[in-house]
Design a protein around this motif. Structure first.
Motif, PDB file in Angstrom:
ATOM      1  N   SER A 212     -28.216 -15.647  61.869  1.00  0.00           N
ATOM      2  CA  SER A 212     -27.734 -14.308  61.548  1.00  0.00           C
ATOM      3  C   SER A 212     -28.850 -13.271  61.647  1.00  0.00           C
ATOM      4  O   SER A 212     -28.674 -12.201  62.242  1.00  0.00           O
ATOM      5  CB  SER A 212     -27.135 -14.310  60.137  1.00  0.00           C
ATOM      6  OG  SER A 212     -26.766 -13.018  59.750  1.00  0.00           O
ATOM      7  N   GLU A 213     -30.021 -13.587  61.077  1.00  0.00           N
ATOM      8  CA  GLU A 213     -31.136 -12.649  61.103  1.00  0.00           C
ATOM      9  C   GLU A 213     -31.695 -12.484  62.510  1.00  0.00           C
ATOM     10  O   GLU A 213     -32.164 -11.400  62.882  1.00  0.00           O
ATOM     11  CB  GLU A 213     -32.222 -13.100  60.129  1.00  0.00           C
ATOM     12  CG  GLU A 213     -31.814 -12.963  58.665  1.00  0.00           C
ATOM     13  CD  GLU A 213     -32.956 -13.229  57.705  1.00  0.00           C
ATOM     14  OE1 GLU A 213     -34.084 -12.806  58.009  1.00  0.00           O
ATOM     15  OE2 GLU A 213     -32.722 -13.861  56.670  1.00  0.00           O
TER      16      GLU A 213
ATOM     17  N   ALA B 112     -29.632 -10.071  64.391  1.00  0.00           N
ATOM     18  CA  ALA B 112     -29.900  -8.701  63.934  1.00  0.00           C
ATOM     19  C   ALA B 112     -31.197  -8.155  64.533  1.00  0.00           C
ATOM     20  O   ALA B 112     -31.227  -7.040  65.064  1.00  0.00           O
ATOM     21  CB  ALA B 112     -29.954  -8.663  62.410  1.00  0.00           C
TER      22      ALA B 112
ATOM     23  N   SER C  66     -28.566 -18.743  58.183  1.00  0.00           N
ATOM     24  CA  SER C  66     -29.247 -17.499  57.839  1.00  0.00           C
ATOM     25  C   SER C  66     -30.197 -17.079  58.961  1.00  0.00           C
ATOM     26  O   SER C  66     -30.292 -15.898  59.302  1.00  0.00           O
ATOM     27  CB  SER C  66     -30.013 -17.677  56.529  1.00  0.00           C
ATOM     28  OG  SER C  66     -30.785 -16.539  56.245  1.00  0.00           O
TER      29      SER C  66
ATOM     30  N   VAL D 124     -38.440 -14.551  62.861  1.00  0.00           N
ATOM     31  CA  VAL D 124     -37.595 -14.622  61.657  1.00  0.00           C
ATOM     32  C   VAL D 124     -38.095 -15.720  60.720  1.00  0.00           C
ATOM     33  O   VAL D 124     -38.240 -15.513  59.511  1.00  0.00           O
ATOM     34  CB  VAL D 124     -36.121 -14.864  62.039  1.00  0.00           C
ATOM     35  CG1 VAL D 124     -35.305 -15.260  60.806  1.00  0.00           C
ATOM     36  CG2 VAL D 124     -35.525 -13.606  62.673  1.00  0.00           C
TER      37      VAL D 124
END
Length: 741
Positions: free
Chosen positions: A236-237, A240, A233, A216
C-alpha cells in the motif's frame, strides 16, 4: 544576456544551497554577480548567462542562471587562484614560486606534468602529486556539479554526491539515480525520483518500483525501529510513494518477488502475518540469537564468584549490598550471558565494580564498553577502569578498501569477559558486530535500563533478550540510601511507575516552573542557562547545562532554542569567525553535536604528553565545540569532549548541529550536570512516559521541568509508544535450538 569576467573576490557563499555572491572584473568594470554556483576560487574566469536586477538592499546585481567556469589565463589571476586556498598544499608563497617558474603555463604543468613542480623550491615530488590530485579533483568536481545542475540537483546535494562518488558521479547518476536514497543523507525518494524522470526513466520501470519498495521498508526501519513490516502495508505504501494505482499492484508484487529471489528482501511469517524484511536485518537478528545462545551454553572453564568474595568487596568499599545486588554480581561472574537492568539509584555501577573486582582477582582480561563516547567516558569515571565505545573497541575500519570492523569472527577481541553499559541503545547492527568479535566462551554482561527509550537504529535488542526469558536477568528495584534524598531519582521512579512526580517538594536538585506560554518558556530557558542556574550552583557553568526537548519544531523546540541560546552565550564578535548558512549560523566557540555516523571522518587526538594519535570515525551523538573556522580554506574544526579533533569542509556541515539544546532521543546514553526539559503539547506517540523518564534520568545534579502541570500529567499517564516489529525474540525462542536455517 551573457557576461564574462575573472573573480576578484568571493563576498558570500551559502554552503547548503550554493548561493554565492562574487565580485567580477569585466574589462574595466567591477560587477557583483549572484547565483547558485559550485565551489569557486579567486582568479577563476566565469561565463555567465542571466540578467541585471535591482536588489533593494545591495543595488544592481547580475543574477546568473547558467554558469561556465574557465581556467584563469594571465599570470596575475593564476597566482590569485592558486593562493585562494582552494588547492590543498598551495599558499601565497608557494603560489608565487610556481607562477614565477612556469608563468602562463602553470595550470597546464599542474594538470599534465605535475612532476615538473618538484623543481620549485619547497615542493617535493609527493607534494607535487598532491597538488596535481587536488587541482584535478576541483576541476572534475566543478564539471560534475554543473552537469548535475541540469537535473535540478541543488548545489548542496551535488557536493554530497560528488564527495561520495568522486569522478564516477555522472556515471552513477545515469545508471541508477535511486541509489542516492541509500547513499546520500538528505536525499529522499522524491528527490531521486525527480532526477530519474529528467533522465527519462519511466514511471513503471522495474528499477523505479524496486527502489520505491526498498525505500518504504528502510523508512519503517529508520523511523519506527522495526526490522520488518506487514506485506500488505508495504504494498500500500509503495503504491502511494510511487504514485501508482491499484491496477499496478501486480508490478509491485512482481518487483517484491524479484527482490526476494535476489536476496535483498525476505518474506517472513511473524505473529501469524506475512511480513517483509530487509535481508540484512533478518540475518543480523538470526545471528544475534545464535551467538547469544552459544555464549550462554558454552562451558565456563573456571567457576568464579563466591559469597565470601562478595563479602570482601563489601568490607573493602564499606558498603552493604542488597540481596539482589549480590545475586547480580554472582550471576555476572558465573553466567555466559547475563542481563542486569535497573533504574537510577539502584546500584548498577556498584555491581559493575563488584564484578570487575572478582574478575581481577581471577586475573581475567575484561573490556568495558558503551555505545557512545559520553557513556563510555562516564563508565570510565565511575569504575576507574579504561572504557571505550563499542566502535573503538571493534576498531572501526570504514575506509576505501571496505566497510566493517577490524575485530570480527576472524580477528576476535582478546577478552575473557565483556561488560557493556547502556545496552538499551544497541541496535541490531551494532549488537551483531559486537557478537561477531566475541570468542566462544567469553562472558558477556549486558547492563542497562529496560525502561529507557529503545535504540535510534532498527531493532529492540534489550527488550527482546529480556522477554525471551532465555537468559539470566537480574532486575534491580531497590533505591539505596545515598539516592533516597535525590528527588531526581525519586521522581524518575515515580514517572516510571506512572505516578505523578512531586513538583512542589522543596528540593535542591528538582525544580518545576509552571510557565506555559511557549514564548515565555523559551525566554525562561535562556535565562536559566545563561544566568540563574550558574548563579544557583556555584560550581556549574552554562557549558554544564543541557536543554533536552521532545521536539525540534516550535518556539520551545530544539531548533529555536539553539538559536536563542547561541545569541545569548556566543553572540557575534569581530574576532570570531562564523559561517552563515540558510537556516543556521556556526560560530567559533559554539557547542555542537554530530548527528550521523561517519565512519570515514579522520580525527587526531593529542594526549597529555603532547603526542598525537590518529583514527577514523565520528559517530551520531558525539558532542564538542567549534574550535576554529578557517574561511580561507573553507574548513571548520570541532574539538570533541573526548579530545578528538575533526575537520569538516563547508559541504559537510549538515553532519553537525548546534547542541545547546538537543532532542531527548539524542540525549540517550549521556549524562549532564543540569538538564532543563520544556514540556509542551505534542503527539501521543511522542509525549509519553518513557520519553519523560529518559529525560529526567539524564541529569546528574539538577533537573528543571518547565510547562503546564497537565502536560506533565499527560506524559506520565501516557504509556503508549510505537510498537517495534522484530524477529529476535522469535529466533531466541525457536524450538530448533542452535540449528537456525
Amino acid at each position: 544576456m551573457k557576461l564574462s569576467g575573472n573573480i576578484e573576490n568571493i563576498i558570500y557563499r551559502n554552503s547548503e544551497n550554493g548561493y554565492t555572491v562574487v565580485e567580477l572584473v569585466c574589462g574595466l568594470q567591477k560587477i557583483i554577480a549572484t547565483g547558485k554556483f559550485p565551489i569557486l576560487g579567486i582568479g577563476e574566469s566565469l561565463e555567465l548567462e542571466g540578467e541585471f536586477k535591482i536588489n533593494k538592499v545591495y543595488g544592481e546585481q547580475f543574477v546568473a542562471e547558467n554558469i561556465k567556469i574557465n581556467k584563469p589565463t594571465d599570470i596575475q589571476t593564476i597566482e590569485k587562484y592558486l593562493s585562494s586556498g582552494l588547492i590543498r598544499g598551495v599558499g601565497e608563497v608557494t603560489s608565487k614560486n610556481i607562477v614565477k617558474m612556469f608563468g602562463k603555463d602553470t595550470l597546464t604543468v599542474i594538470e599534465e606534468h605535475p612532476e615538473w613542480l618538484s623543481k620549485v623550491r619547497g615542493i617535493s615530488i609527493n607534494k607535487a602529486m598532491e597538488i596535481h590530485a587536488s587541482y584535478k579533483d576541483i576541476r572534475k568536481m566543478q564539471e560534475s556539479i554543473m552537469f548535475m545542475q541540469k537535473y535540478d540537483i541543488s548545489i548542496g546535494a551535488a557536493l554530497k554526491i560528488y564527495e561520495k562518488y568522486k569522478q564516477r558521479s555522472e556515471e552513477v547518476l545515469m545508471q541508477n539515480p535511486y541509489i542516492l536514497v541509500q547513499d546520500i543523507d538528505g536525499i529522499g525518494f522524491k528527490t531521486a525520483d525527480k532526477i530519474a524522470m529528467k533522465l527519462g526513466i519511466s514511471r513503471d520501470s522495474e528499477v523505479r518500483i524496486k527502489a520505491g519498495i526498498i525505500y518504504v521498508i528502510n523508512e519503517i526501519a529508520e523511523k519506527q525501529g522495526s526490522t520488518l513490516a506487514e506485506l500488505e502495508s508495504i504494498k500500500s505504501e509503495a503504491l502511494a510513494i510511487l504514485e501508482l494505482s491499484e491496477e499496478d499492484l501486480s508490478l509491485i508484487e512482481s518487483a517484491i518477488t524479484d527482490l526476494e529471489i535476489s536476496g535483498i528482501v525476505k518474506k517472513v511469517i511473524h505473529n501469524d502475518s506475512e511480513t517483509l524484511a530487509i535481508s540484512k536485518y533478518y540475518s543480523m537478528e538470526k545471528f544475534i540469537a545464535r551467538k547469544l545462545a552459544s555464549l550462554s551454553e558454552s562451558s565456563v572453564t573456571a567457576k568464579l564468584g563466591s559469597e565470601k568474595e562478595v563479602e570482601q568487596y563489601e568490607v573493602l568499599n564499606k558498603i552493604m549490598l542488597h540481596e539482589n545486588q549480590k545475586k547480580a554480581i554472582l550471576a555476572g561472574v558465573s553466567e555466559g550471558v547475563v542481563v542486569i537492568t535497573g533504574g537510577p539509584g539502584t546500584g548498577k555501577t556498584t555491581i559493575i565494580k563488584g564484578i570487575l573486582k572478582i574478575f581481577k582477582n581471577a586475573k581475567l582480561k575484561v573490556m568495558l564498553m558503551a555505545p557512545t563516547g559520553r557513556a563510555a567516558k562516564r563508565l570510565e569515571e565511575q569504575t576507574g577502569e579504561q572504557a571505550s565505545t563499542i566502535h573503538r573497541a571493534l576498531e572501526a575500519n570504514f575506509g576505501r578498501e571496505g566497510r566493517g570492523f577490524l575485530k570480527n569472527e576472524n580477528n576476535p577481541l582478546e577478552a575473557d569477559a565483556v561488560i557493556v553499559d547502556e545496552v538499551s541503545m544497541l541496535d541490531v547492527q551494532l549488537m551483531s558486530s559486537l557478537l561477531k568479535a566475541l570468542n566462544f566462551g567469553t562472558r558477556l554482561i549486558l547492563v542497562g535500563d529496560k525502561d529507557q527509550l529503545p535504540s535510534v537504529g532498527a531493532g529492540n535488542v534489550l527488550a527482546d533478550i529480556i522477554s525471551s526469558e532465555k537468559f539470566r536477568v537480574v532486575e534491580l528495584t531497590q533505591i539505596f540510601r545515598q539516592s533516597e534524598d535525590s528527588m531526581i531519582v525519586v521522581n524518575a521512579h515515580k514517572i516510571n511507575n506512572s505516578e505523578m512526580p512531586d513538583l512542589k517538594a522543596k528540593s535542591s536538585d528538582f525544580f518545576y516552573s509552571a510557565t506555559s506560554d511557549p514564548q515565555a518558556v523559551a525566554s525562561e530557558i535562556v535565562s536559566l542557562v545563561s544566568e540563574r542556574m550558574p548563579n544557583y550552583f556555584k560550581d556549574i557553568t552554562s557549558a554544564d547545562i543541557e536543554v533536552i526537548a521532545p521536539m525540534k519544531a516550535g518556539i520551545a523546540g530544539v531548533d529555536n532554542l539553539n538559536t536563542l541560546i547561541q545569541q545569548e552565550l556566543n553572540p557575534a564578535r569581530d574576532y570570531k569567525n562564523e559561517i552563515v548558512l540558510q537556516k543556521r549560523i556556526f560560530r567559533e566557540g559554539d557547542k555542537v553535536m554530530q548527528i550521523t555516523n561517519n565512519y570515514d571522518r579522520e580525527w587526531e587526538k593529542i594526549n597529555s604528553h603532547g603526542y598525537a594519535s590518529f583514527g577514523v570515525g565520528v559517530f551520531n551523538g558525539d558532542m564538542g565545540y567549534i574550535e576554529a573556522i578557517k574561511k580561507d580554506i573553507n574548513e571548520l574544526y570541532v574539538l570533541f569532549d573526548d579530545g578528538r579533533r575533526a575537520c569538516y569542509s563547508y559541504a559537510e556541515l549538515d553532519e553537525i548541529v548546534l547542541s545547546y539544546a538537543i532532542t531527548i532521543h539524542k540525549s540517550q546514553g549521556s549524562e549532564f550536570p543540569v538538564v532543563i526539559i520544556p514540556v509542551m503539547g505534542g503527539s501521543p506517540l511522542l509525549m509519553n512516559k518513557n520519553l519523560l523518564y529518559t529525560a529526567v534520568t539524564r541529569a546528574k545534579k539538577a533537573v528543571v521541568i518547565i510547562g503546564k502541570q497537565t502536560n506533565v500529567y499527560y506524559m506520565v499517564m501516557n504509556k503508549s509508544s510505537a510498537v517495534r516489529n522484530t524477529m529476535l525474540k522469535q529466533f531466541l525462542n525457536e524450538d530448533s535450538g542452535l540449528n537456525f536455517d
